[in-house]
Design a protein around this motif. Structure first.
Motif, PDB file in Angstrom:
ATOM      1  N   UNK A  89       0.794  -1.228   0.000  1.00 42.88           N
ATOM      2  CA  UNK A  89       0.000   0.000   0.000  1.00 42.88           C
ATOM      3  C   UNK A  89       0.829   1.282   0.000  1.00 42.88           C
ATOM      4  N   UNK A  90       2.029   1.244   0.579  1.00 40.48           N
ATOM      5  CA  UNK A  90       2.848   2.458   0.642  1.00 40.48           C
ATOM      6  C   UNK A  90       3.135   3.004  -0.749  1.00 40.48           C
ATOM      7  N   UNK A  95       1.457   6.877  -5.295  1.00 37.22           N
ATOM      8  CA  UNK A  95       0.887   7.111  -6.628  1.00 37.22           C
ATOM      9  C   UNK A  95      -0.451   7.812  -6.535  1.00 37.22           C
ATOM     10  N   UNK A  96      -1.267   7.412  -5.553  1.00 40.10           N
ATOM     11  CA  UNK A  96      -2.582   8.033  -5.365  1.00 40.10           C
ATOM     12  C   UNK A  96      -2.435   9.501  -4.971  1.00 40.10           C
ATOM     13  N   UNK A 120      -9.459   3.298  -3.178  1.00 41.32           N
ATOM     14  CA  UNK A 120      -9.500   3.409  -1.715  1.00 41.32           C
ATOM     15  C   UNK A 120      -8.491   4.427  -1.169  1.00 41.32           C
ATOM     16  N   UNK A 121      -7.316   4.468  -1.758  1.00 39.06           N
ATOM     17  CA  UNK A 121      -6.260   5.354  -1.266  1.00 39.06           C
ATOM     18  C   UNK A 121      -6.575   6.814  -1.575  1.00 39.06           C
ATOM     19  N   UNK A 122      -7.161   7.060  -2.742  1.00 39.59           N
ATOM     20  CA  UNK A 122      -7.583   8.423  -3.071  1.00 39.59           C
ATOM     21  C   UNK A 122      -8.708   8.852  -2.126  1.00 39.59           C
ATOM     22  N   UNK A 123      -9.589   7.914  -1.764  1.00 42.48           N
ATOM     23  CA  UNK A 123     -10.656   8.222  -0.807  1.00 42.48           C
ATOM     24  C   UNK A 123     -10.101   8.616   0.555  1.00 42.48           C
ATOM     25  N   UNK A 179       2.136   0.750 -12.449  1.00 40.27           N
ATOM     26  CA  UNK A 179       2.279   2.171 -12.805  1.00 40.27           C
ATOM     27  C   UNK A 179       2.127   3.052 -11.568  1.00 40.27           C
ATOM     28  N   UNK A 180       1.166   2.685 -10.687  1.00 41.88           N
ATOM     29  CA  UNK A 180       0.963   3.453  -9.457  1.00 41.88           C
ATOM     30  C   UNK A 180       2.200   3.383  -8.571  1.00 41.88           C
TER      31      UNK A 180
END
Length: 200
Positions: A89-90, A95-96, A120-123, A179-180
């Motif tokens: 997730x890091x 990326x988000x 989810x990360x952008x949220x 890519x993220x």
């Protein structure tokens, strides 16, 4: 796990879809896109009512987005820091954040459609960074409608070829995550370089 969830779709139907989509919006590893697509296939066979499937998926999406946003709004930086401690997730979180800083509300929409692994990360980041709730909600809801329509329609229209489509989507998700991660690494290096440059 995926096979088990798919087998439960005819049993629990729209409730399972709603819960799965909501939990996936909180960054839990649930194959919600495959579930919605499979449920679309069941709708084509008459086992699930299509409009009810759409309503369930959309309700789950909106609820999950709002929970993530408000959790991060309340938890702020500590919550994001906790998410950032896990290796996978890091990178995606970086990326988000890069996408959100560059694109703003468009990033919210894109992260619910073509860049859904970042959703989810952008949220979480939208809440933590204090993005206006009504604007976030509008962009997120527009993306959610697009996502729900796309995946349920794919399952409905191509019920006999769901396995092939699911494989294609899984490969695309891998590419998006790579890519993220690359964007996240670039963002992290750039931030470190700026900090070092300012210190000098």
């Amino acid at each position: 796990m995926t096979d088990t969830l798919l087998a439960l779709v005819p049993v629990y139907g729209n409730w399972l879809v709603m819960a799965s989509v909501a939990l996936s919006c909180l960054a839990l590893p649930i194959p919600s896109s495959m579930l919605v697509m499979a449920a679309g296939g069941f709708a084509a066979a008459g086992d699930v009512v299509y409009w009810q499937l759409l309503l369930a998926a959309l309700s789950g999406f909106v609820a999950g987005d709002q929970i993530a946003y408000h959790l991060a709004r309340a938890g702020g930086a500590p919550l994001i820091a906790r998410l950032g401690r896990r290796p996978g997730p890091a990178a995606v979180l970086g990326g988000a954040q890069d996408l959100l800083e560059r694109r703003g509300l468009l990033a919210v929409f894109l992260s619910r459609t073509v860049l859904s692994p970042l959703g989810p990360y952008v949220g979480y980041l939208s809440g933590a960074l204090g993005l206006d709730r009504s604007r976030f909600s509008a962009a997120a809801a527009a993306g959610a409608v697009t996502w729900c329509l796309a995946y349920s329609w794919l399952g409905y229209a191509f019920a006999e070829r769901i396995a092939e489509i699911a494989t294609l989507i899984a490969n695309s998700v891998g590419l998006i995550l790579a890519m993220a991660a690359a964007c996240g690494l670039t963002w992290w290096l750039r931030r470190g370089w700026r900090a070092q440059h300012q210190a000098a």
